[in-house]
Design a protein around this motif. Sequence first.
Motif, short mmCIF file in Angstrom:
data_model
loop_
_atom_site.label_atom_id
_atom_site.label_comp_id
_atom_site.label_asym_id
_atom_site.label_seq_id
_atom_site.Cartn_x
_atom_site.Cartn_y
_atom_site.Cartn_z
N ARG A 4 0.84 -1.19 0.00
CA ARG A 4 0.00 0.00 0.00
C ARG A 4 0.87 1.25 0.00
O ARG A 4 1.84 1.35 0.73
CB ARG A 4 -0.87 -0.02 1.24
N GLY A 5 0.51 2.20 -0.85
CA GLY A 5 1.19 3.49 -0.85
C GLY A 5 2.47 3.55 -1.64
O GLY A 5 3.12 4.57 -1.63
N VAL A 6 2.86 2.51 -2.31
CA VAL A 6 4.09 2.55 -3.09
C VAL A 6 3.82 3.28 -4.40
O VAL A 6 2.87 2.98 -5.10
CB VAL A 6 4.63 1.13 -3.37
N HIS A 154 9.07 5.15 -2.77
CA HIS A 154 8.18 5.54 -1.70
C HIS A 154 7.41 6.79 -2.10
O HIS A 154 7.94 7.66 -2.78
CB HIS A 154 8.98 5.83 -0.43
N GLY A 155 6.18 6.88 -1.62
CA GLY A 155 5.39 8.08 -1.82
C GLY A 155 5.91 9.20 -0.92
O GLY A 155 6.67 8.97 0.03
N GLU A 158 5.38 8.77 2.96
CA GLU A 158 5.54 7.40 3.46
C GLU A 158 6.89 7.19 4.12
O GLU A 158 7.88 7.79 3.72
CB GLU A 158 5.36 6.43 2.32
N PRO A 159 6.93 6.31 5.13
CA PRO A 159 8.20 5.99 5.77
C PRO A 159 9.11 5.19 4.84
O PRO A 159 8.65 4.61 3.86
CB PRO A 159 7.78 5.15 6.98
#
Length: 161
Positions: A4-6, A154-155, A158-159
């Motif tokens: 999620r979020g990549v 990474h977005g 995002e970590p």
Amino acid sequence: MRARGVARATALPIATGAVAAAVLACGPSDAPPPADGPSELSAAVLRSARYSSQYVDEGEIWMERGIFEDTARRVVAVVLPEYAVGDLDGDGTADAAVLIATSTGGSGTFQDLAAVLNRGGQPASDATAFLGDRVLVERLSILEGDIQLDLTMHGPAEPMC
């Protein structure tokens, strides 16, 4: 399945534009090619080339068998095995796009894209573009003079884990 979020970027326009602009600024070589034609930039040649680098004060690193190491500054750079071949500057010779991973002693692994022009079989790399920390390049190619990338990163919110 993707996490999620990549973020996924195809044919990364920022890196391509920056590298293409720097490559075009170099222009075609005025020196004539050797009588038997220019040599190809092999993996061995690319692993022993000079590359621009923001991670050292001198602004460039010299690879030896694909590795640069400055233990005093804790900088290690490696030419990654994936590279692309194609004509970047329109002179009819095969140039290359190379990926370089650099560690500066912390937890990050920073990847850069380098455009390498073929000057009579000798690599000439003055253009690099930062791709990011811990990015995953899935495809690298040169098509009609443009470097194209398919990568996962990474977005913005995002970590890095």
